[in-house]
Design a protein around this motif. Structure first.
Motif, PDB file in Angstrom:
ATOM      1  N   TYR A  84       0.928  -1.054  -0.456  1.00  0.00           N
ATOM      2  CA  TYR A  84      -0.273  -0.073   0.120  1.00  0.00           C
ATOM      3  C   TYR A  84       1.080   1.212  -0.134  1.00  0.00           C
ATOM      4  CZ  TYR A  84      -3.533   3.263   1.669  1.00  0.00           C
ATOM      5  OH  TYR A  84      -4.616   4.666   1.786  1.00  0.00           O
ATOM      6  N   LEU A  87       2.255   1.771  -3.364  1.00  0.00           N
ATOM      7  CA  LEU A  87       0.979   2.272  -4.281  1.00  0.00           C
ATOM      8  C   LEU A  87       0.369   3.909  -4.191  1.00  0.00           C
ATOM      9  CD1 LEU A  87      -1.176   1.889  -5.831  1.00  0.00           C
ATOM     10  CD2 LEU A  87      -2.277   1.268  -4.436  1.00  0.00           C
ATOM     11  N   ILE A 117      -7.290  -0.265   2.950  1.00  0.00           N
ATOM     12  CA  ILE A 117      -6.456  -1.415   2.513  1.00  0.00           C
ATOM     13  C   ILE A 117      -6.713  -2.308   1.896  1.00  0.00           C
ATOM     14  CG2 ILE A 117      -3.919  -3.049   3.060  1.00  0.00           C
ATOM     15  CD1 ILE A 117      -2.814  -0.883   4.395  1.00  0.00           C
ATOM     16  N   TYR A 120      -8.322  -2.436  -1.708  1.00  0.00           N
ATOM     17  CA  TYR A 120      -7.525  -2.737  -2.932  1.00  0.00           C
ATOM     18  C   TYR A 120      -7.784  -4.171  -2.907  1.00  0.00           C
ATOM     19  CZ  TYR A 120      -5.816   1.973  -3.340  1.00  0.00           C
ATOM     20  OH  TYR A 120      -5.909   3.673  -3.949  1.00  0.00           O
ATOM     21  N   TYR A 152      -2.181  -4.137  -5.469  1.00  0.00           N
ATOM     22  CA  TYR A 152      -0.974  -2.510  -4.760  1.00  0.00           C
ATOM     23  C   TYR A 152      -0.781  -2.108  -6.336  1.00  0.00           C
ATOM     24  CZ  TYR A 152      -3.649  -4.605  -0.757  1.00  0.00           C
ATOM     25  OH  TYR A 152      -3.699  -4.831   0.442  1.00  0.00           O
TER      26      TYR A 152
END
Length: 211
Positions: A84, A87, A117, A120, A152
């Motif tokens: 995360y 990303l 999180i 995703y 991600y």
């Protein structure tokens, strides 16, 4: 190994069970605002987040697994947090997931981050399987077969998705679908969920272990 939700079917209460909060119970519904935000951002029914929060921690945003490897309301590990951060270009730490970090110091902020999180990963797995049961199983470790996803982004690490549901996935579906006005047999986003009285459902729901 003892029976648990981390088993492939059959998911039969003769193997054991545990009681978890229903999605309208106060300790879970208190996070409805954060679930609505995550649902809108990821194209998911907000109740999916509440169901996983119930299964994972009974809605406890500050929970840390006894092994010290997963943190927060939906029990996020370092691999997901790192992906995360990759990303988003952020520098969140595990302590931020429980509201005790340098960047996040509140319970609401910790839950927003955790749900983002999860969103995703869950939406990516749902795109592959079109099944909340299997997508939830993917979050729990994809123990019942499957393949690879990059929730991600391809540059931020790969994860597994489950092609078949585990007892964990069955339990998440049972909770998510318990209040039909919220679920309507659909895990995709149809709009924000409105708060309902906390006694709309029984406080607890029994989820079954697998063999």
């Amino acid at each position: 190994m003892a029976a648990s939700l981390q088993k492939c079917p059959p998911c039969d209460c003769s193997y054991g069970s545990r009681d978890v909060y229903n999605v309208t119970a106060k300790p879970i519904q208190k996070w409805l605002s954060q679930a609505n935000t995550a649902g809108k951002n990821h194209g998911l029914n907000p109740v999916d987040f509440l169901a996983i929060a119930s299964i994972e921690t009974n809605g406890d945003y500050s929970a840390i697994d006894p092994s010290g490897t997963t943190y927060g309301i939906v029990q996020i590990d370092k691999a997901h947090l790192n992906a995360y951060n990759c990303l988003k270009g952020t520098k969140y730490t595990m302590d931020d997931l429980i509201g005790e970090g340098k960047l996040i110091t509140t319970s609401s902020g910790a839950v927003r981050l955790s749900f983002d999180i999860l969103g995703y990963h869950l939406s990516s797995a749902l795109d592959k399987t079109d099944s909340l049961k299997s997508a939830a199983t993917s979050w729990n470790g994809a123990i019942c077969g499957g393949g690879g996803i990059n929730p991600y982004g391809s540059k931020c690490g790969g994860f597994s998705y489950a092609s078949k549901p585990s007892c964990y996935g069955e339990a998440v579906y049972k909770l998510a679908s318990a209040y039909s006005d919220w679920f309507q047999n659909d895990s995709r986003y149809k709009g924000e969920l409105e708060e309902v009285p906390t006694n709309t459902l029984p406080t607890y729901n029994k989820v079954c272990f697998g063999k």
